[in-house]
Enzyme design. Structure first.
Site, PDB file in Angstrom:
ATOM      1  N   VAL A 221      50.845  51.913  15.935  1.00  0.00           N
ATOM      2  CA  VAL A 221      50.633  51.491  14.539  1.00  0.00           C
ATOM      3  C   VAL A 221      50.594  52.727  13.630  1.00  0.00           C
ATOM      4  O   VAL A 221      51.247  52.759  12.571  1.00  0.00           O
ATOM      5  CB  VAL A 221      49.323  50.670  14.422  1.00  0.00           C
ATOM      6  CG1 VAL A 221      48.902  50.510  12.964  1.00  0.00           C
ATOM      7  CG2 VAL A 221      49.480  49.301  15.093  1.00  0.00           C
TER       8      VAL A 221
ATOM      9  N   ARG B 284      51.788  55.779  14.116  1.00  0.00           N
ATOM     10  CA  ARG B 284      53.040  56.536  14.028  1.00  0.00           C
ATOM     11  C   ARG B 284      54.150  55.748  13.324  1.00  0.00           C
ATOM     12  O   ARG B 284      54.968  56.323  12.607  1.00  0.00           O
ATOM     13  CB  ARG B 284      53.461  57.004  15.418  1.00  0.00           C
ATOM     14  CG  ARG B 284      52.425  58.035  15.908  1.00  0.00           C
ATOM     15  CD  ARG B 284      52.873  58.892  17.022  1.00  0.00           C
ATOM     16  NE  ARG B 284      51.876  59.956  17.229  1.00  0.00           N
ATOM     17  CZ  ARG B 284      51.799  60.678  18.319  1.00  0.00           C
ATOM     18  NH1 ARG B 284      52.634  60.490  19.311  1.00  0.00           N
ATOM     19  NH2 ARG B 284      50.883  61.624  18.414  1.00  0.00           N
TER      20      ARG B 284
ATOM     21  N   ILE C  46      41.917  41.353  28.223  1.00  0.00           N
ATOM     22  CA  ILE C  46      42.247  41.237  29.657  1.00  0.00           C
ATOM     23  C   ILE C  46      42.369  39.768  30.066  1.00  0.00           C
ATOM     24  O   ILE C  46      42.885  39.459  31.120  1.00  0.00           O
ATOM     25  CB  ILE C  46      41.212  41.953  30.552  1.00  0.00           C
ATOM     26  CG1 ILE C  46      39.837  41.291  30.449  1.00  0.00           C
ATOM     27  CG2 ILE C  46      41.153  43.437  30.246  1.00  0.00           C
ATOM     28  CD1 ILE C  46      38.933  41.617  31.629  1.00  0.00           C
ATOM     29  N   ASP C  47      41.873  38.852  29.222  1.00  0.00           N
ATOM     30  CA  ASP C  47      41.835  37.431  29.605  1.00  0.00           C
ATOM     31  C   ASP C  47      43.197  36.732  29.514  1.00  0.00           C
ATOM     32  O   ASP C  47      43.388  35.692  30.125  1.00  0.00           O
ATOM     33  CB  ASP C  47      40.840  36.661  28.705  1.00  0.00           C
ATOM     34  CG  ASP C  47      39.422  37.188  28.842  1.00  0.00           C
ATOM     35  OD1 ASP C  47      39.146  37.875  29.837  1.00  0.00           O
ATOM     36  OD2 ASP C  47      38.600  36.908  27.955  1.00  0.00           O
TER      37      ASP C  47
ATOM     38  N   ARG D 285      35.199  37.763  57.798  1.00  0.00           N
ATOM     39  CA  ARG D 285      34.296  37.138  56.829  1.00  0.00           C
ATOM     40  C   ARG D 285      35.037  36.323  55.777  1.00  0.00           C
ATOM     41  O   ARG D 285      36.222  36.548  55.518  1.00  0.00           O
ATOM     42  CB  ARG D 285      33.490  38.224  56.103  1.00  0.00           C
ATOM     43  CG  ARG D 285      32.420  38.824  56.982  1.00  0.00           C
ATOM     44  CD  ARG D 285      31.758  40.013  56.320  1.00  0.00           C
ATOM     45  NE  ARG D 285      30.579  40.413  57.079  1.00  0.00           N
ATOM     46  CZ  ARG D 285      29.972  41.570  56.961  1.00  0.00           C
ATOM     47  NH1 ARG D 285      30.414  42.472  56.108  1.00  0.00           N
ATOM     48  NH2 ARG D 285      28.906  41.830  57.686  1.00  0.00           N
TER      49      ARG D 285
ATOM     50  N   GLY E 163      37.285  36.558  32.599  1.00  0.00           N
ATOM     51  CA  GLY E 163      38.177  35.569  31.996  1.00  0.00           C
ATOM     52  C   GLY E 163      37.462  34.611  31.063  1.00  0.00           C
ATOM     53  O   GLY E 163      38.070  33.664  30.574  1.00  0.00           O
TER      54      GLY E 163
ATOM     55  N   GLY F 197      46.978  37.488  47.413  1.00  0.00           N
ATOM     56  CA  GLY F 197      47.131  36.631  48.596  1.00  0.00           C
ATOM     57  C   GLY F 197      45.851  35.904  48.975  1.00  0.00           C
ATOM     58  O   GLY F 197      45.485  35.835  50.149  1.00  0.00           O
TER      59      GLY F 197
ATOM     60  N   ILE G  79      34.844  46.832  35.777  1.00  0.00           N
ATOM     61  CA  ILE G  79      35.946  47.738  36.183  1.00  0.00           C
ATOM     62  C   ILE G  79      37.293  47.156  35.745  1.00  0.00           C
ATOM     63  O   ILE G  79      38.252  47.880  35.550  1.00  0.00           O
ATOM     64  CB  ILE G  79      35.977  48.068  37.702  1.00  0.00           C
ATOM     65  CG1 ILE G  79      36.301  46.841  38.537  1.00  0.00           C
ATOM     66  CG2 ILE G  79      34.714  48.738  38.192  1.00  0.00           C
ATOM     67  CD1 ILE G  79      36.841  47.206  39.905  1.00  0.00           C
TER      68      ILE G  79
HETATM   69  O1  F6P Z   1      37.110  38.804  26.670  1.00  0.00           O
HETATM   70  C1  F6P Z   1      37.106  39.817  27.600  1.00  0.00           C
HETATM   71  C2  F6P Z   1      35.878  39.742  28.465  1.00  0.00           C
HETATM   72  O2  F6P Z   1      35.939  40.860  29.341  1.00  0.00           O
HETATM   73  C3  F6P Z   1      35.688  38.432  29.237  1.00  0.00           C
HETATM   74  O3  F6P Z   1      36.512  38.361  30.363  1.00  0.00           O
HETATM   75  C4  F6P Z   1      34.211  38.505  29.516  1.00  0.00           C
HETATM   76  O4  F6P Z   1      33.652  37.218  29.712  1.00  0.00           O
HETATM   77  C5  F6P Z   1      33.658  39.120  28.272  1.00  0.00           C
HETATM   78  O5  F6P Z   1      34.711  39.860  27.680  1.00  0.00           O
HETATM   79  C6  F6P Z   1      32.475  40.024  28.444  1.00  0.00           C
HETATM   80  O6  F6P Z   1      32.015  40.373  27.191  1.00  0.00           O
HETATM   81  P1  F6P Z   1      31.021  41.563  26.846  1.00  0.00           P
HETATM   82  O7  F6P Z   1      31.795  42.833  26.912  1.00  0.00           O
HETATM   83  O8  F6P Z   1      30.561  41.268  25.470  1.00  0.00           O
HETATM   84  O9  F6P Z   1      29.938  41.526  27.883  1.00  0.00           O
END
Ligand code: F6P
Length: 321
Positions: A23, A25, A127-128, A163, A171, A186, A252
């Protein structure tokens, strides 16, 4: 448009820095002034706005997180807070805003556009991968890869000890992340909020796996479908002879170096968003559909629902025989 601003809001995602870089650049390339807003809508309200240069984004293409910082700011749903935010933009003669974030950010961005007709473009980064209208959000691919790498390690120990492992992934209330992780690592079973499984179905599935000679199993659970610790307790009770363990991958999944794919879409989205503002097109999210860059009205983004890939879920189940 001569002056625009950019901010990152909500949960961070790997690749947000690549978007900021693109954005900044692109704006400079088109001869526009570009301002950064720290901590998302909170910084916008608190007037934490500063001019950015090309060098401010040097060396960040490979860094996770966001140099602009980010905050959750539910107060932004209040109109009087948003009025102050708009005032802060207008007093600097900022004519357009690029918001980088997930579903909460989409709502905030849409409210600035719909209530004040302020020129806003959203870049999906989460990431969701739960935003309607785009096949991918910035950061999703990286988070899947991070989770798969971690689960590969869990598989080693699960196999050695024979196990059953329950692995909880992020998510929020969506299963998009869980399904893609389950397919790529998998797994034997995936539990997501969009497709409830009865306990009996889960028990039957584990028994079926045993009969097929599987001595270890990986069960991926989306955080919105239940807690890995609780599920482990119930399974241990039902299968006292088996060793059941669980792991919560947690934050992570949110950090680390963005992958090639994340960097590429981040750069394309950032470039496109600036171009749109320059051409006077706003009230949209930039997205990717079937490999093409698309513009989706924010109204559709905030009202639409994105489902996980049931095709990939089925594929995962077939591969688990
Ligand atoms: O929306 C991204 C996310 O990492 C979700 O997967 C997760 O439920 C939430 O944010 C965690 O939120 P916070 O960083 O406010 O604890």
């Amino acid at each position: 448009m001569e002056k625009i601003a950019v901010t990152t809001t909500g949960g961070d995602a790997p690749g947000m820095n690549c978007v900021i870089r693109a954005v900044v650049r692109t704006s400079i390339y088109y001869g526009m002034e570009i301002f950064g807003i720290r901590r998302g809508f909170k910084g916008l309200y608190e007037d934490d706005i500063f001019k950015m240069s090309s060098r401010d984004v040097s060396g960040i293409i490979n860094q996770g997180g966001t140099i602009l910082k980010t905050k959750r700011f539910p107060e932004f749903s209040e109109r009087k807070i948003r009025e102050i935010a708009i005032k802060n933009l207008k007093k600097r003669k900022i004519e357009g805003l690029i918001v980088i974030g997930g579903d909460g950010s989409a709502k905030g961005a849409y409210s600035l556009y719909s209530d004040f007709n302020f020129p806003v473009v959203l870049i999906p980064a989460s990431i969701d991968n739960d935003l309607y209208g785009t096949d991918y959000t910035v950061g999703f691919d990286t988070a899947v890869n991070t989770a798969v790498e971690a689960i590969d390690r869990i598989r080693d120990t699960a196999t050695s000890h024979e196990r059953v492992f329950i692995i909880e992934v992020m998510g929020r209330e969506k299963g998009n992340l869980a399904v893609e992780i389950a397919l790529a690592c998998g797994a034997e079973i995936v539990l997501i909020p969009e497709r409830k499984m009865e306990w009996n179905e889960i028990f039957d599935e584990i028994e079926k796996q045993e009969k097929r000679g599987k001595v270890s199993s990986l069960i991926i659970v989306a955080e919105g479908a239940g807690k890995a610790s609780e599920i482990a307790k119930i399974l241990q009770k039902r299968f006292p002879e088996r060793e059941i363990r669980f792991s919560v991958l947690g934050y992570i999944q949110r950090g680390g170096k963005p992958t090639y794919f994340t960097r590429t879409i981040a750069t394309k989205f950032g470039f496109e968003a600036v171009k749109m503002l320059k051409e006077g097109k706003y009230g949209y999210m930039v997205g990717i559909k079937g490999g093409n860059i698309v513009h989706i009205p924010l109204k559709e983004v905030v009202s639409g629902k994105k489902s996980p890939s049931f095709e990939n879920l089925k594929l995962m189940e077939i591969m688990a025989i």
